[in-house]
Write an enzyme that holds these catalytic residues in place. Structure first.
Site, PDB file in Angstrom:
ATOM      1  N   HIS A  78      25.380  76.808  74.737  1.00 33.14           N
ATOM      2  CA  HIS A  78      25.237  78.340  75.051  1.00 33.14           C
ATOM      3  C   HIS A  78      23.615  78.638  74.477  1.00 33.14           C
ATOM      4  O   HIS A  78      23.287  78.086  73.271  1.00 33.14           O
ATOM      5  CB  HIS A  78      25.966  79.178  74.021  1.00 33.14           C
ATOM      6  CG  HIS A  78      27.360  79.260  74.665  1.00 33.14           C
ATOM      7  ND1 HIS A  78      28.471  80.183  74.248  1.00 33.14           N
ATOM      8  CD2 HIS A  78      27.987  78.652  75.653  1.00 33.14           C
ATOM      9  CE1 HIS A  78      29.535  79.859  75.125  1.00 33.14           C
ATOM     10  NE2 HIS A  78      28.993  79.009  75.791  1.00 33.14           N
ATOM     11  N   TYR A 206      29.426  90.248  71.580  1.00 31.73           N
ATOM     12  CA  TYR A 206      29.667  90.749  70.353  1.00 31.73           C
ATOM     13  C   TYR A 206      29.726  92.522  70.478  1.00 31.73           C
ATOM     14  O   TYR A 206      28.485  92.777  71.023  1.00 31.73           O
ATOM     15  CB  TYR A 206      28.681  90.388  69.141  1.00 31.73           C
ATOM     16  CG  TYR A 206      28.729  89.101  68.462  1.00 31.73           C
ATOM     17  CD1 TYR A 206      28.953  88.993  67.254  1.00 31.73           C
ATOM     18  CD2 TYR A 206      28.284  87.872  69.258  1.00 31.73           C
ATOM     19  CE1 TYR A 206      29.325  87.740  66.729  1.00 31.73           C
ATOM     20  CE2 TYR A 206      28.362  86.801  68.944  1.00 31.73           C
ATOM     21  CZ  TYR A 206      28.821  86.532  67.377  1.00 31.73           C
ATOM     22  OH  TYR A 206      29.096  85.354  66.722  1.00 31.73           O
ATOM     23  N   PRO A 298      33.100  85.391  59.331  1.00 28.42           N
ATOM     24  CA  PRO A 298      32.843  84.721  60.603  1.00 28.42           C
ATOM     25  C   PRO A 298      32.015  85.299  61.605  1.00 28.42           C
ATOM     26  O   PRO A 298      31.621  84.669  62.549  1.00 28.42           O
ATOM     27  CB  PRO A 298      34.147  84.519  61.223  1.00 28.42           C
ATOM     28  CG  PRO A 298      35.120  85.644  60.631  1.00 28.42           C
ATOM     29  CD  PRO A 298      34.604  85.845  59.176  1.00 28.42           C
ATOM     30  N   LYS A 302      28.665  80.768  60.658  1.00 33.02           N
ATOM     31  CA  LYS A 302      28.095  80.018  59.517  1.00 33.02           C
ATOM     32  C   LYS A 302      28.872  79.133  58.758  1.00 33.02           C
ATOM     33  O   LYS A 302      28.418  77.843  58.216  1.00 33.02           O
ATOM     34  CB  LYS A 302      27.182  81.044  58.680  1.00 33.02           C
ATOM     35  CG  LYS A 302      26.175  81.737  59.016  1.00 33.02           C
ATOM     36  CD  LYS A 302      25.078  80.836  59.569  1.00 33.02           C
ATOM     37  CE  LYS A 302      24.321  81.323  60.755  1.00 33.02           C
ATOM     38  NZ  LYS A 302      23.996  80.499  61.810  1.00 33.02           N
ATOM     39  N   TYR A 390      20.758  82.887  63.814  1.00 30.22           N
ATOM     40  CA  TYR A 390      22.055  82.302  64.440  1.00 30.22           C
ATOM     41  C   TYR A 390      21.945  81.049  64.745  1.00 30.22           C
ATOM     42  O   TYR A 390      23.219  80.143  64.806  1.00 30.22           O
ATOM     43  CB  TYR A 390      22.388  83.397  65.627  1.00 30.22           C
ATOM     44  CG  TYR A 390      23.865  83.232  66.300  1.00 30.22           C
ATOM     45  CD1 TYR A 390      24.583  84.194  65.997  1.00 30.22           C
ATOM     46  CD2 TYR A 390      24.061  82.163  67.093  1.00 30.22           C
ATOM     47  CE1 TYR A 390      25.781  84.280  66.436  1.00 30.22           C
ATOM     48  CE2 TYR A 390      25.399  82.186  67.638  1.00 30.22           C
ATOM     49  CZ  TYR A 390      26.224  83.333  67.211  1.00 30.22           C
ATOM     50  OH  TYR A 390      27.609  83.179  67.841  1.00 30.22           O
TER      51      TYR A 390
END
Length: 402
Positions: A78, A206, A298, A302, A390
């Site tokens: 991704h 998200y 979550p 990480k 990220y």
């Protein structure tokens, strides 16, 4: 096949999750003897559902050490994520901002790959081996007393690494004197599902909405993984499949014709949200790694990656110790690992607090969240900061292990 468990080894590892298995893999490749003890049986370990996002650095470690065949064959690379808020969708382009990406590859698959590699290499791995006590960690030959196949045994090692999770024996054995713990419990949980339906997105979504947070992820091109924010005391029995899909659809809704695909739900669960760190991560010849030392919510993806960073750093230090007698890496392990851990804790906290609805109906806080999301969507600097955190920081110790 399994292999006999010796009575002595150089490094004893408690826990056959991703941290313990990866540490064993990295050390075995460099000629360091290890034994891995796991208190659960193999089917349980290989089915235990956890994280599914691998940072660039975690991918690099697996590829550099011959453990990436499954990931490269079945993983889904991704190059960004999508933020949804106020009826709009905004993509964060990772390669354009950082030159890095992430991989969707379930922790269960990472674990199965590492178990297969360890057994093929003939390295000792014992399932249903419960660690009962750890002694002598301040001396030169610590011992683990464990129960396996109905009898008690003793494993003597030069170093012990506890990768046995939050409830494991490793952290409990650490002396209270000098130990500090830090914890934050969030006032919400995640209701997570696995569903036999093709994902409705190419990359993770998200979503921030007045009803609460939602996340659209996937396990494969045929299986979707989705979450929605719920109160911490939620009774799973009150959430029918229809209620879950309807709640997710409302939270993901944007202006336009995008539609959430639905299908049979095969698994449901509630995940509490908290942060936890213990310091230091070493006492004598006992080291902590992964969830034994830290927990992150979550939202920032990480947990697995912090575990991989811990053991990569520690493996490099142990290899150096056995190659040249240099113990400086072992002495610096806790401080160096904690620097990365606290960065990840802050990022996970930021993502969590930015995306989740307050149970207090805090209108002021809601507007602050929208302002921050709008800033990320409109500022290259803010988007770059999110993308850098990220996709993950560089992995320390990798050059010495490749």
């Amino acid at each position: 096949m399994t292999h006999p468990i010796p009575a002595r080894t150089q490094v004893a590892i408690i826990g056959a999750g991703p941290a313990g298995l990866l540490l064993g893999h990295l050390l075995h490749r460099k000629g360091v003897d290890t034994v891995v003890l796991e208190n659960r049986d193999r089917p349980y370990v290989e089915k235990r559902q956890r994280a599914g996002i691998l940072e660039q650095g975690t991918m690099d470690v697996l590829r550099a050490t011959g453990a990436a065949a499954g990931m490269d064959a079945r993983g889904l690379q991704h190059d960004g994520i999508e933020l949804r808020f106020a009826g709009e969708a905004h993509r964060i382009d990772f390669p354009a901002l950082t030159g890095r990406s992430v991989m969707v590859y379930a922790q269960t698959e990472v674990v199965k790959d590492l178990i297969a590699l360890r057994l093929e290499a003939g390295a000792p791995l014992a399932f249903e081996a419960e660690a009962l006590d750890i002694s002598g960690i301040e001396g030169e030959a610590p011992q683990i007393r464990y129960r396996h196949e109905g009898a008690e045994h003793t494993l003597t090692a030069e170093y012990v690494v506890a990768c046995d999770g939050f409830h494991g024996i490793g952290r409990r054995i650490m002396p209270e004197a000098g130990k500090r713990t830090f914890e934050r419990v969030y006032p919400f949980s995640w209701l997570g599902i696995l569903a036999d339906v093709a994902p409705s997105c190419d990359e993770l979504i998200y979503a921030h909405s007045p009803e609460g947070f939602a996340l659209h992820s996937m396990r494969s091109p045929e299986v979707s993984r989705l979450y929605l924010q719920v109160p911490p005391d939620t009774d799973l029995a009150q959430w029918s499949d229809d209620r879950i899909w309807e709640g997710l659809a409302r939270r993901f809704a944007i202006d336009g014709d995008w539609k959430l695909a639905t299908g049979p739900i095969t698994e449901k669960g509630i995940t509490p949200m908290r942060s936890f760190v213990t310091e230091p991560m070493r006492h004598g010849r006992l080291f902590l790694a992964g969830d034994a030392a830290h927990i992150v919510p979550p939202t920032g993806a990480k947990g697995l990656n912090l575990a991989a960073a811990d053991v990569t750093l520690l493996a490099a230090a142990l290899v150096r110790r056995y190659a040249s007698g240099d113990e400086s890496g072992l002495d610096a392990y806790s401080e160096q690992a904690l620097r990365r851990i606290w960065r990840a804790e802050h990022f996970s906290y930021t993502m969590t607090s930015m995306l989740h609805t307050s149970p207090d109906d805090d209108a002021f806080g809601h507007r602050l969240q929208l302002s921050q999301l709008d800033y990320i969507a409109s500022s290259k600097a803010a988007a770059t900061s999110l993308a850098e955190n990220y996709t993950g920081l560089p992995m320390p110790g990798l050059d010495e292990l490749a």
